[in-house]
Design a protein around this motif. Structure first.
Motif, mmCIF file in Angstrom:
data_model
loop_
_atom_site.group_PDB
_atom_site.id
_atom_site.type_symbol
_atom_site.label_atom_id
_atom_site.label_comp_id
_atom_site.label_asym_id
_atom_site.label_seq_id
_atom_site.Cartn_x
_atom_site.Cartn_y
_atom_site.Cartn_z
ATOM 1 N N GLU A 9 -5.346 0.451 2.885
ATOM 2 C CA GLU A 9 -4.631 -0.981 3.178
ATOM 3 C C GLU A 9 -4.587 -1.620 1.936
ATOM 4 O O GLU A 9 -3.590 -2.315 1.670
ATOM 5 C CB GLU A 9 -5.612 -1.685 4.254
ATOM 6 N N TYR A 10 -5.797 -1.691 1.057
ATOM 7 C CA TYR A 10 -5.699 -2.141 -0.250
ATOM 8 C C TYR A 10 -4.371 -1.897 -1.058
ATOM 9 O O TYR A 10 -3.596 -2.829 -1.568
ATOM 10 C CB TYR A 10 -6.895 -2.004 -1.095
ATOM 11 N N ASN A 11 -4.104 -0.504 -1.075
ATOM 12 C CA ASN A 11 -2.918 -0.070 -1.685
ATOM 13 C C ASN A 11 -1.745 -0.391 -1.167
ATOM 14 O O ASN A 11 -0.775 -0.779 -1.959
ATOM 15 C CB ASN A 11 -3.253 1.491 -1.897
ATOM 16 N N ALA A 12 -1.829 -0.681 0.099
ATOM 17 C CA ALA A 12 -0.430 -0.968 0.744
ATOM 18 C C ALA A 12 -0.170 -2.421 0.405
ATOM 19 O O ALA A 12 1.218 -2.902 0.084
ATOM 20 C CB ALA A 12 -0.689 -0.728 2.276
ATOM 21 N N GLY A 111 3.031 -1.755 11.137
ATOM 22 C CA GLY A 111 2.538 -1.043 10.176
ATOM 23 C C GLY A 111 2.856 -1.539 8.627
ATOM 24 O O GLY A 111 2.651 -0.469 7.746
ATOM 25 N N GLU A 112 3.608 -2.679 8.664
ATOM 26 C CA GLU A 112 3.924 -2.945 7.257
ATOM 27 C C GLU A 112 3.323 -4.469 7.000
ATOM 28 O O GLU A 112 3.445 -5.187 7.781
ATOM 29 C CB GLU A 112 5.475 -3.208 7.186
ATOM 30 N N TRP A 113 2.665 -4.491 5.650
ATOM 31 C CA TRP A 113 2.338 -5.725 5.057
ATOM 32 C C TRP A 113 3.430 -6.559 4.520
ATOM 33 O O TRP A 113 4.448 -6.020 3.952
ATOM 34 C CB TRP A 113 1.364 -5.575 3.966
ATOM 35 N N GLN A 114 3.489 -7.916 5.221
ATOM 36 C CA GLN A 114 4.739 -8.647 4.521
ATOM 37 C C GLN A 114 3.937 -10.153 4.222
ATOM 38 O O GLN A 114 3.067 -10.625 4.927
ATOM 39 C CB GLN A 114 5.702 -9.200 5.737
#
Length: 128
Positions: A9-12, A111-114
């Motif tokens: 999650e951190y890398n994303a 599933g996507e960080w914004q």
């Protein structure tokens, strides 16, 4: 492994922030646009008053029209993740001669960080 680890999650989150950082460096709003939710907002203070604007209207136009491509030094200072919510701080020196501290709030959906909000401070001392 069905559940993502904190490292994944951190890398994303870093990947999302990297779109913002690259868009700033290249003075190209289209690079950073995918990192921002369609309803993302931006806050700052000017003359001691809080200003709220649409990130899409103000940020991308400002990057495209008011900045030149440069070679800024950016650092992701902090990332804090709890579930599907994250906050991050990015400091940038020498972005077309300016220094910024940007604070981001991010949400993970589908599933996507914004990025949903950006609050920033423009330092009074020039970069360098």
């Amino acid at each position: 492994m069905s559940e993502k680890t904190y490292v994944q999650e951190y890398n994303a989150v870093l990947e999302t922030l990297s779109k913002y950082i690259e868009g700033c460096a290249k003075a190209d709003g289209s690079i950073m646009r995918p990192a921002f939710h369609a309803d993302a907002v931006m806050f700052t203070t000017a003359d001691s008053a809080v200003t709220r604007v649409s990130a899409h209207n103000a940020l991308f136009d400002g990057i495209d029209n008011d900045f030149k491509p440069s070679n800024p030094n950016s650092a992701v200072v902090t990332v804090d993740i709890v579930g599907d919510v994250a906050s991050a701080r990015v400091d940038t020196d020498d972005l077309d001669g300016f220094r910024f501290s940007d604070f981001f709030h991010l949400l993970k959906a589908n599933g996507e960080w914004q990025i949903v909000a950006k609050t920033f401070y423009t330092h009074s001392t020039p970069a360098g």
